[in-house]
Design a protein around this motif. Sequence first.
Motif, PDB file in Angstrom:
ATOM      1  N   VAL A  69       0.898  -1.101  -0.116  1.00 25.80           N
ATOM      2  CA  VAL A  69      -0.076   0.036   0.100  1.00 25.80           C
ATOM      3  C   VAL A  69       0.968   1.117  -0.013  1.00 25.80           C
ATOM      4  N   GLU A  70       1.831   1.105   0.583  1.00 18.93           N
ATOM      5  CA  GLU A  70       2.898   2.492   0.741  1.00 18.93           C
ATOM      6  C   GLU A  70       3.640   2.638  -0.469  1.00 18.93           C
ATOM      7  N   ASN A  71       4.131   1.427  -1.071  1.00 20.78           N
ATOM      8  CA  ASN A  71       4.839   1.637  -2.538  1.00 20.78           C
ATOM      9  C   ASN A  71       3.861   2.244  -3.488  1.00 20.78           C
ATOM     10  N   LEU A  72       2.670   1.799  -3.246  1.00 20.52           N
ATOM     11  CA  LEU A  72       1.585   2.458  -4.561  1.00 20.52           C
ATOM     12  C   LEU A  72       1.256   3.830  -4.114  1.00 20.52           C
ATOM     13  N   THR A  73       1.039   4.222  -2.855  1.00 15.04           N
ATOM     14  CA  THR A  73       0.307   5.584  -2.396  1.00 15.04           C
ATOM     15  C   THR A  73       1.848   6.354  -2.682  1.00 15.04           C
ATOM     16  N   GLU A  74       3.060   6.278  -2.409  1.00 14.20           N
ATOM     17  CA  GLU A  74       4.219   7.021  -2.938  1.00 14.20           C
ATOM     18  C   GLU A  74       4.357   7.400  -4.556  1.00 14.20           C
ATOM     19  N   THR A  75       3.813   6.147  -5.273  1.00 19.17           N
ATOM     20  CA  THR A  75       4.174   6.066  -6.581  1.00 19.17           C
ATOM     21  C   THR A  75       3.055   6.910  -7.074  1.00 19.17           C
ATOM     22  N   LEU A  76       1.660   6.979  -6.788  1.00 19.80           N
ATOM     23  CA  LEU A  76       0.435   7.536  -7.162  1.00 19.80           C
ATOM     24  C   LEU A  76       0.831   9.001  -6.784  1.00 19.80           C
ATOM     25  N   ILE A  77       1.174   9.402  -5.850  1.00 13.95           N
ATOM     26  CA  ILE A  77       1.548  10.761  -5.458  1.00 13.95           C
ATOM     27  C   ILE A  77       2.759  11.258  -6.413  1.00 13.95           C
ATOM     28  N   ALA A  78       3.639  10.484  -6.946  1.00 14.90           N
ATOM     29  CA  ALA A  78       4.616  11.189  -7.698  1.00 14.90           C
ATOM     30  C   ALA A  78       4.181  11.449  -9.217  1.00 14.90           C
ATOM     31  N   VAL A  79       3.125  10.326  -9.465  1.00 14.54           N
ATOM     32  CA  VAL A  79       2.708  10.616 -10.772  1.00 14.54           C
ATOM     33  C   VAL A  79       1.743  11.723 -11.019  1.00 14.54           C
ATOM     34  N   PHE A  80       0.698  11.954  -9.791  1.00 17.37           N
ATOM     35  CA  PHE A  80      -0.168  13.106  -9.980  1.00 17.37           C
ATOM     36  C   PHE A  80       0.388  14.416  -9.569  1.00 17.37           C
ATOM     37  N   GLU A  81       1.676  14.301  -9.038  1.00 14.70           N
ATOM     38  CA  GLU A  81       2.041  15.758  -8.596  1.00 14.70           C
ATOM     39  C   GLU A  81       2.948  16.246  -9.621  1.00 14.70           C
ATOM     40  N   SER A  82       3.239  15.298 -10.672  1.00  8.41           N
ATOM     41  CA  SER A  82       3.752  15.617 -11.914  1.00  8.41           C
ATOM     42  C   SER A  82       2.960  16.428 -12.975  1.00  8.41           C
ATOM     43  N   VAL A  83       3.474  16.474 -13.883  1.00 14.95           N
ATOM     44  CA  VAL A  83       2.459  17.187 -14.924  1.00 14.95           C
ATOM     45  C   VAL A  83       1.487  16.316 -15.552  1.00 14.95           C
ATOM     46  N   ALA A  84       1.356  14.970 -15.136  1.00  8.64           N
ATOM     47  CA  ALA A  84       0.378  14.188 -15.760  1.00  8.64           C
ATOM     48  C   ALA A  84      -1.090  14.596 -15.740  1.00  8.64           C
ATOM     49  N   VAL A  85      -1.425  15.230 -14.667  1.00  2.00           N
ATOM     50  CA  VAL A  85      -2.840  15.669 -14.436  1.00  2.00           C
ATOM     51  C   VAL A  85      -3.045  16.863 -15.186  1.00  2.00           C
ATOM     52  N   ALA A  86      -2.236  17.562 -15.356  1.00  2.00           N
ATOM     53  CA  ALA A  86      -2.337  18.777 -16.397  1.00  2.00           C
ATOM     54  C   ALA A  86      -2.368  18.467 -17.947  1.00  2.00           C
ATOM     55  N   ILE A  87      -1.718  17.424 -18.158  1.00  2.00           N
ATOM     56  CA  ILE A  87      -1.903  17.013 -19.589  1.00  2.00           C
ATOM     57  C   ILE A  87      -3.239  16.444 -19.728  1.00  2.00           C
ATOM     58  N   VAL A  88      -3.850  15.863 -18.928  1.00  2.46           N
ATOM     59  CA  VAL A  88      -5.274  15.464 -19.230  1.00  2.46           C
ATOM     60  C   VAL A  88      -6.055  16.553 -19.844  1.00  2.46           C
ATOM     61  N   PRO A  89      -6.284  17.649 -19.139  1.00  2.00           N
ATOM     62  CA  PRO A  89      -7.061  18.691 -19.736  1.00  2.00           C
ATOM     63  C   PRO A  89      -6.525  19.281 -20.994  1.00  2.00           C
ATOM     64  N   LEU A  90      -5.265  19.188 -21.260  1.00  2.00           N
ATOM     65  CA  LEU A  90      -4.561  19.744 -22.608  1.00  2.00           C
ATOM     66  C   LEU A  90      -4.866  18.662 -23.768  1.00  2.00           C
ATOM     67  N   VAL A  91      -4.961  17.435 -23.459  1.00  2.00           N
ATOM     68  CA  VAL A  91      -5.320  16.703 -24.517  1.00  2.00           C
ATOM     69  C   VAL A  91      -6.921  16.744 -24.918  1.00  2.00           C
ATOM     70  N   ILE A  92      -7.781  16.954 -23.821  1.00  2.00           N
ATOM     71  CA  ILE A  92      -9.019  17.142 -24.107  1.00  2.00           C
ATOM     72  C   ILE A  92      -9.539  18.503 -24.724  1.00  2.00           C
ATOM     73  N   PHE A  93      -8.689  19.461 -24.370  1.00  2.00           N
ATOM     74  CA  PHE A  93      -8.972  20.962 -24.805  1.00  2.00           C
ATOM     75  C   PHE A  93      -8.425  21.077 -26.437  1.00  2.00           C
ATOM     76  N   ARG A  94      -7.577  20.295 -27.157  1.00  2.00           N
ATOM     77  CA  ARG A  94      -6.999  20.361 -28.231  1.00  2.00           C
ATOM     78  C   ARG A  94      -7.393  19.223 -29.192  1.00  2.00           C
ATOM     79  N   ASP A  95      -8.423  19.391 -30.149  1.00  2.00           N
ATOM     80  CA  ASP A  95      -9.080  18.256 -30.940  1.00  2.00           C
ATOM     81  C   ASP A  95      -7.872  17.821 -31.787  1.00  2.00           C
ATOM     82  N   GLU A  96      -6.958  18.493 -32.353  1.00  2.00           N
ATOM     83  CA  GLU A  96      -5.931  18.291 -33.410  1.00  2.00           C
ATOM     84  C   GLU A  96      -4.782  17.306 -32.465  1.00  2.00           C
ATOM     85  N   LEU A  97      -4.468  17.937 -31.149  1.00  2.00           N
ATOM     86  CA  LEU A  97      -3.593  17.019 -30.429  1.00  2.00           C
ATOM     87  C   LEU A  97      -3.976  15.713 -30.193  1.00  2.00           C
TER      88      LEU A  97
END
Length: 199
Positions: free
Chosen positions: A85-113
């Motif tokens: 559980v701790e391994n997963l918790t640390e990894t998920l925090i690292a993923v979602f504190e990165s640019v990953a969350v911001a990329i989601v709306p970027l991809v949704i925002f731009r049809d051509e992308l």
Amino acid sequence: MPTGVALREVRAQLFDAAERVLLRDGPSGLTSRAVTTEADCAKGVLHRHFADFDAFLAEFVLDRVEKMDEKAATLKDAAGTGDVVENLTETLIAVFESVAVAIVPLVIFRDELRARLRREWPAGVPVLTQAAVMIGGYLAAERDLGRLATDADVDTLAATLIGGTHLLFADRTGAAPDAAQVRKTVTAVVGSGVRPARP
């Protein structure tokens, strides 16, 4: 300096600038001018190396997906050590504190992308899909080591962890969730399948 090295350096400089702009100003603030200003280079530099801005953004997203390979290797190496559980918790925090969350709306925002990314990445939003693959690989390794139930559906568990954690981090205007909130989600998803460590 060899041309290939110079090109890699320019791309890295522009991609890092794009990440900073995206995290600071969101998808609507991510323009070619904003990127070149942030990178402290001439406007034409970006267009000399990429066919257009959507081509640049597609390469930027795929570059950030590639960077997750390092996280995946680190997580897979953690299989059999520490607490699942701790391994997963640390990894998920690292993923979602990165640019990953911001990329989601970027991809949704731009049809051509989105259309360009579909040519390389046929399903899902690349960073989230890659994160699910990474988590699934780790869970499979833990299952093989007997630290997760033998009948655990690791792909479904991974997708659920990514989706649940994404909901926690989705509001980038508020305070980021703390480790306890992420741990609660991880425990709810995988806790019943985690086996006690073997003596």
